[in-house]
Motif scaffolding. Structure first.
Motif, PDB file in Angstrom:
ATOM      1  N   SER A  48       0.838  -1.191   0.000  1.00  0.00           N
ATOM      2  CA  SER A  48       0.000   0.000   0.000  1.00  0.00           C
ATOM      3  C   SER A  48       0.876   1.244   0.000  1.00  0.00           C
ATOM      4  O   SER A  48       2.033   1.202   0.424  1.00  0.00           O
ATOM      5  N   ALA A  49       0.309   2.360  -0.488  1.00  0.00           N
ATOM      6  CA  ALA A  49       1.065   3.606  -0.535  1.00  0.00           C
ATOM      7  C   ALA A  49       0.144   4.791  -0.344  1.00  0.00           C
ATOM      8  O   ALA A  49      -1.068   4.710  -0.595  1.00  0.00           O
ATOM      9  N   CYS A  59      -3.636   0.551  -3.050  1.00  0.00           N
ATOM     10  CA  CYS A  59      -3.426  -0.719  -2.359  1.00  0.00           C
ATOM     11  C   CYS A  59      -3.350  -1.855  -3.354  1.00  0.00           C
ATOM     12  O   CYS A  59      -4.020  -1.829  -4.388  1.00  0.00           O
ATOM     13  N   ALA A  60      -2.589  -2.849  -3.015  1.00  0.00           N
ATOM     14  CA  ALA A  60      -2.569  -4.076  -3.804  1.00  0.00           C
ATOM     15  C   ALA A  60      -3.927  -4.755  -3.712  1.00  0.00           C
ATOM     16  O   ALA A  60      -4.620  -4.659  -2.685  1.00  0.00           O
ATOM     17  N   ASP A  61      -4.301  -5.444  -4.770  1.00  0.00           N
ATOM     18  CA  ASP A  61      -5.608  -6.111  -4.792  1.00  0.00           C
ATOM     19  C   ASP A  61      -5.758  -7.105  -3.645  1.00  0.00           C
ATOM     20  O   ASP A  61      -6.847  -7.279  -3.112  1.00  0.00           O
ATOM     21  N   SER A  62      -4.669  -7.708  -3.245  1.00  0.00           N
ATOM     22  CA  SER A  62      -4.732  -8.756  -2.225  1.00  0.00           C
ATOM     23  C   SER A  62      -5.068  -8.214  -0.834  1.00  0.00           C
ATOM     24  O   SER A  62      -5.466  -8.977   0.038  1.00  0.00           O
ATOM     25  N   VAL A  63      -4.942  -6.901  -0.650  1.00  0.00           N
ATOM     26  CA  VAL A  63      -5.183  -6.337   0.686  1.00  0.00           C
ATOM     27  C   VAL A  63      -6.174  -5.181   0.678  1.00  0.00           C
ATOM     28  O   VAL A  63      -6.522  -4.674   1.755  1.00  0.00           O
ATOM     29  N   LYS A  64      -6.656  -4.754  -0.464  1.00  0.00           N
ATOM     30  CA  LYS A  64      -7.381  -3.475  -0.534  1.00  0.00           C
ATOM     31  C   LYS A  64      -8.666  -3.460   0.265  1.00  0.00           C
ATOM     32  O   LYS A  64      -9.136  -2.388   0.655  1.00  0.00           O
ATOM     33  N   ASP A  65      -9.261  -4.591   0.532  1.00  0.00           N
ATOM     34  CA  ASP A  65     -10.492  -4.609   1.329  1.00  0.00           C
ATOM     35  C   ASP A  65     -10.215  -4.810   2.809  1.00  0.00           C
ATOM     36  O   ASP A  65     -11.156  -4.807   3.619  1.00  0.00           O
ATOM     37  N   ARG A  66      -8.929  -4.953   3.172  1.00  0.00           N
ATOM     38  CA  ARG A  66      -8.593  -5.272   4.555  1.00  0.00           C
ATOM     39  C   ARG A  66      -7.603  -4.287   5.169  1.00  0.00           C
ATOM     40  O   ARG A  66      -7.609  -4.084   6.382  1.00  0.00           O
ATOM     41  N   PHE A  67      -6.752  -3.687   4.356  1.00  0.00           N
ATOM     42  CA  PHE A  67      -5.706  -2.796   4.859  1.00  0.00           C
ATOM     43  C   PHE A  67      -6.021  -1.358   4.484  1.00  0.00           C
ATOM     44  O   PHE A  67      -6.534  -1.092   3.398  1.00  0.00           O
ATOM     45  N   TYR A 100       8.088  13.802  -2.767  1.00  0.00           N
ATOM     46  CA  TYR A 100       7.035  14.257  -3.678  1.00  0.00           C
ATOM     47  C   TYR A 100       6.481  13.157  -4.585  1.00  0.00           C
ATOM     48  O   TYR A 100       6.070  13.432  -5.712  1.00  0.00           O
ATOM     49  N   ARG A 101       6.448  11.941  -4.071  1.00  0.00           N
ATOM     50  CA  ARG A 101       5.923  10.834  -4.869  1.00  0.00           C
ATOM     51  C   ARG A 101       4.422  10.670  -4.642  1.00  0.00           C
ATOM     52  O   ARG A 101       3.926  10.826  -3.526  1.00  0.00           O
ATOM     53  N   THR A 102       3.725  10.304  -5.703  1.00  0.00           N
ATOM     54  CA  THR A 102       2.329   9.914  -5.566  1.00  0.00           C
ATOM     55  C   THR A 102       2.260   8.458  -5.096  1.00  0.00           C
ATOM     56  O   THR A 102       3.260   7.729  -5.146  1.00  0.00           O
ATOM     57  N   ALA A 103       1.084   8.052  -4.698  1.00  0.00           N
ATOM     58  CA  ALA A 103       0.911   6.682  -4.218  1.00  0.00           C
ATOM     59  C   ALA A 103       1.198   5.685  -5.340  1.00  0.00           C
ATOM     60  O   ALA A 103       1.896   4.686  -5.146  1.00  0.00           O
ATOM     61  N   GLN A 104       0.677   5.973  -6.514  1.00  0.00           N
ATOM     62  CA  GLN A 104       0.858   5.032  -7.613  1.00  0.00           C
ATOM     63  C   GLN A 104       2.319   4.960  -8.037  1.00  0.00           C
ATOM     64  O   GLN A 104       2.816   3.901  -8.396  1.00  0.00           O
ATOM     65  N   ALA A 105       2.993   6.085  -7.990  1.00  0.00           N
ATOM     66  CA  ALA A 105       4.410   6.095  -8.353  1.00  0.00           C
ATOM     67  C   ALA A 105       5.215   5.225  -7.415  1.00  0.00           C
ATOM     68  O   ALA A 105       6.136   4.515  -7.839  1.00  0.00           O
ATOM     69  N   MET A 106       4.894   5.258  -6.144  1.00  0.00           N
ATOM     70  CA  MET A 106       5.622   4.425  -5.180  1.00  0.00           C
ATOM     71  C   MET A 106       5.455   2.953  -5.511  1.00  0.00           C
ATOM     72  O   MET A 106       6.380   2.158  -5.316  1.00  0.00           O
ATOM     73  N   SER A 107       4.292   2.583  -6.009  1.00  0.00           N
ATOM     74  CA  SER A 107       4.067   1.194  -6.410  1.00  0.00           C
ATOM     75  C   SER A 107       4.838   0.863  -7.683  1.00  0.00           C
ATOM     76  O   SER A 107       5.562  -0.128  -7.749  1.00  0.00           O
ATOM     77  N   VAL A 108       4.706   1.688  -8.690  1.00  0.00           N
ATOM     78  CA  VAL A 108       5.324   1.431  -9.987  1.00  0.00           C
ATOM     79  C   VAL A 108       6.850   1.403  -9.878  1.00  0.00           C
ATOM     80  O   VAL A 108       7.518   0.574 -10.501  1.00  0.00           O
ATOM     81  N   LEU A 109       7.388   2.288  -9.056  1.00  0.00           N
ATOM     82  CA  LEU A 109       8.838   2.405  -8.929  1.00  0.00           C
ATOM     83  C   LEU A 109       9.442   1.360  -7.993  1.00  0.00           C
ATOM     84  O   LEU A 109      10.651   1.302  -7.835  1.00  0.00           O
ATOM     85  N   GLY A 110       8.594   0.586  -7.352  1.00  0.00           N
ATOM     86  CA  GLY A 110       9.117  -0.430  -6.445  1.00  0.00           C
ATOM     87  C   GLY A 110       9.636   0.129  -5.148  1.00  0.00           C
ATOM     88  O   GLY A 110      10.490  -0.471  -4.499  1.00  0.00           O
ATOM     89  N   GLY A 111       9.117   1.263  -4.744  1.00  0.00           N
ATOM     90  CA  GLY A 111       9.539   1.874  -3.493  1.00  0.00           C
ATOM     91  C   GLY A 111      10.291   3.161  -3.727  1.00  0.00           C
ATOM     92  O   GLY A 111      10.325   3.696  -4.828  1.00  0.00           O
ATOM     93  N   GLY A 112      10.906   3.667  -2.652  1.00  0.00           N
ATOM     94  CA  GLY A 112      11.604   4.928  -2.759  1.00  0.00           C
ATOM     95  C   GLY A 112      13.075   4.816  -2.412  1.00  0.00           C
ATOM     96  O   GLY A 112      13.635   3.726  -2.325  1.00  0.00           O
ATOM     97  N   THR A 113      13.664   5.955  -2.188  1.00  0.00           N
ATOM     98  CA  THR A 113      15.083   6.021  -1.876  1.00  0.00           C
ATOM     99  C   THR A 113      15.380   5.545  -0.459  1.00  0.00           C
ATOM    100  O   THR A 113      16.427   4.949  -0.197  1.00  0.00           O
TER     101      THR A 113
END
Length: 125
Positions: A48-49, A59-67, A100-113
């Motif tokens: 999630s991000a 959120c990832a599909d596997s957790v979006k209804d729970r986390f 300054y990352r968006t939530a989706q960017a954090m997912s696509v980029l595989g995380g941050g610095t």
């Protein structure tokens, strides 16, 4: 920025946990933050991000209804509320951040610095 993840533990299936990612250093409000997890023998996966301004979450599909991810910028902390835990949620959970990352960017980029040290979550059936 330094990240400290906490809140993990050993719980039963169906229980809840709240993970915290506390930041020190620069103001956390300019960082997008994400949670990733890694189970034994598996690759690290996105959970999630939340965007740097708190305006969007993802959120990832596997957790979006729970986390649920949220942030308390005044206290430099991001939370991951995990409900209805299942054994498949067992993993080490890591928080990560980047400017300054968006939530989706954090997912696509595989995380941050920046990465925290991880906190263990164990769910037994």
């Amino acid at each position: 920025v330094q990240l400290q993840a906490s809140g993990g533990g050993e719980v039963q299936a169906g229980d809840s946990l709240r993970l915290s990612c506390a930041a020190s250093g620069r103001a956390f409000s300019v960082y997008g933050v994400a949670w990733f997890r890694q189970a034994p023998g598996k690759e690290r996966e996105f959970v999630s991000a939340i965007s740097f301004d708190g305006g969007s979450t993802y959120c990832a599909d596997s957790v979006k209804d729970r986390f649920t991810i949220s942030r308390d910028s005044a206290n430099n902390t991001v939370f991951l509320q995990m409900n209805s835990l299942i054994p498949e949620d067992t993993a080490v959970y890591y928080c990560t951040a980047d400017l300054y990352r968006t939530a989706q960017a954090m997912s696509v980029l595989g995380g941050g610095t920046y990465w925290g040290q991880g906190t263990q979550v164990t769910v037994s059936s």
